[in-house]
Enzyme design. Structure first.
Site, PDB file in Angstrom:
ATOM      1  N   HIS A 130     -54.388 -14.192  73.676  1.00  0.00           N
ATOM      2  CA  HIS A 130     -55.226 -13.002  73.498  1.00  0.00           C
ATOM      3  C   HIS A 130     -55.596 -12.343  74.831  1.00  0.00           C
ATOM      4  O   HIS A 130     -55.948 -11.168  74.860  1.00  0.00           O
ATOM      5  CB  HIS A 130     -56.483 -13.310  72.665  1.00  0.00           C
ATOM      6  N   ASP A 162     -52.419 -18.625  69.398  1.00  0.00           N
ATOM      7  CA  ASP A 162     -53.178 -18.052  70.506  1.00  0.00           C
ATOM      8  C   ASP A 162     -52.887 -18.761  71.829  1.00  0.00           C
ATOM      9  O   ASP A 162     -53.789 -19.022  72.618  1.00  0.00           O
ATOM     10  CB  ASP A 162     -54.677 -18.068  70.227  1.00  0.00           C
ATOM     11  N   SER A 237     -61.496 -18.288  78.507  1.00  0.00           N
ATOM     12  CA  SER A 237     -60.296 -18.391  77.687  1.00  0.00           C
ATOM     13  C   SER A 237     -59.123 -18.960  78.466  1.00  0.00           C
ATOM     14  O   SER A 237     -58.811 -18.496  79.561  1.00  0.00           O
ATOM     15  CB  SER A 237     -59.886 -17.007  77.171  1.00  0.00           C
TER      16      SER A 237
END
Length: 287
Positions: A130, A162, A237
């Site tokens: 992402h 992801d 992330s």
């Protein structure tokens, strides 16, 4: 310290609401046998305000201010337990192997930042897909812990899980982080989340493994995740969640948040066995 704006609209396309059952409760909110029905109704109303949010930091023309930059205090993150001495050593081993991932020059001036780490001696770096998606397909740069920057090749992407794999030049000299053995992670064991929240490289936060096999929506599918109360925020992330031995147990990917107000001490990481399987597949196809 003032928090800069331009870090991403919390209710943008990466804001993922939980799937709700017929009774209006998220499907991961499973009632306990004999639980008071009134408590379940209250909990259902609470969870309708909670969402799973991806953790990359975004800027650009389409991005709004992050809620932490607004006036007023949001929910306080859960307090971390005292840090065992082993975690100090684990942090010293892990931080040098964690990088910042910068994606810029994409559509409409979009850019995004996150984290990543080397998974092998070939300079392959694992991160979240992402981050690349939010960057609008722009050029990818990896920043080393010492500030050096290298253009990164996108070896492959797997939006369904992801995950994405990058490759940096051999001159980067990244040492791969050790990976925990599959199914060796235990509820209650201490862990560290390492990454670049809000662009603050080399940030380490401590907590415990709160749950295993937590079913949440990650990427385009529902998957099992490692739940932790280690404080993780936008920019984390793709960074590793490591145990007290410095072994990666998961890739930090999302948090639960109430009304988009940032970390509330419920974070989710992709388990390392899933990460390794996906990374091996991507590397095998892309070289």
């Amino acid at each position: 310290m003032a928090v800069s704006t331009g870090l991403g609209e919390p209710r943008g396309p990466w804001f993922l609401s939980p799937d709700l059952g017929p009774d209006g409760r998220p499907r991961w909110d499973v009632p306990s046998p004999g639980e008071d029905p009134s408590r379940r109704r209250w909990r259902g109303r609470l969870w309708t305000a909670v969402a799973v949010v991806a953790l990359s930091t975004v800027s650009g023309a389409a991005a709004g201010g992050w809620v932490a930059g607004q006036d007023g205090a949001g929910p306080t993150a859960a307090s971390a337990a005292p840090v065992p001495a082993e975690l100090v050593t684990a942090a010293q081993k892990t931080v040098p192997g964690v990088v910042s991932v910068l994606v810029g020059g994409g559509a409409a001036g979009q850019s995004a930042t996150g984290s990543g780490f080397a998974i092998d001696n070939e300079q392959h770096v694992v991160t979240n897909d992402h981050i690349l998606a939010k960057g609008g397909g722009g050029a990818v740069t990896v920043e080393m812990p010492d500030g050096r920057r290298y253009a990164a090749e996108v070896v492959g992407r797997e939006p369904g899980s992801d995950l994405a794999v990058l490759k940096v030049p051999s001159a980067a000299g990244l040492a791969p982080l050790p990976l925990a053995k599959p199914r060796s992670t235990r509820v209650g064991e201490p862990v560290l989340a390492v990454g670049s929240p809000l662009g603050l490289t080399g940030t380490v936060t401590a907590g415990i493994v709160s749950a295993l096999n937590r079913q949440v929506r990650l990427g385009t599918n529902r998957r099992s995740a490692v739940q932790t109360d280690a404080s993780i925020n936008p920019g984390n992330s793709g960074g590793p969640l490591v145990n007290a031995r410095g072994e990666v147990v998961g890739v930090n990917t999302a948090i639960a948040t109430i009304d988009g107000s940032g970390s509330i001490g419920i974070g989710f990481a992709i388990p390392i066995d899933q990460v390794q399987q996906t990374a091996d597949t991507i590397i095998g196809k892309g070289g």
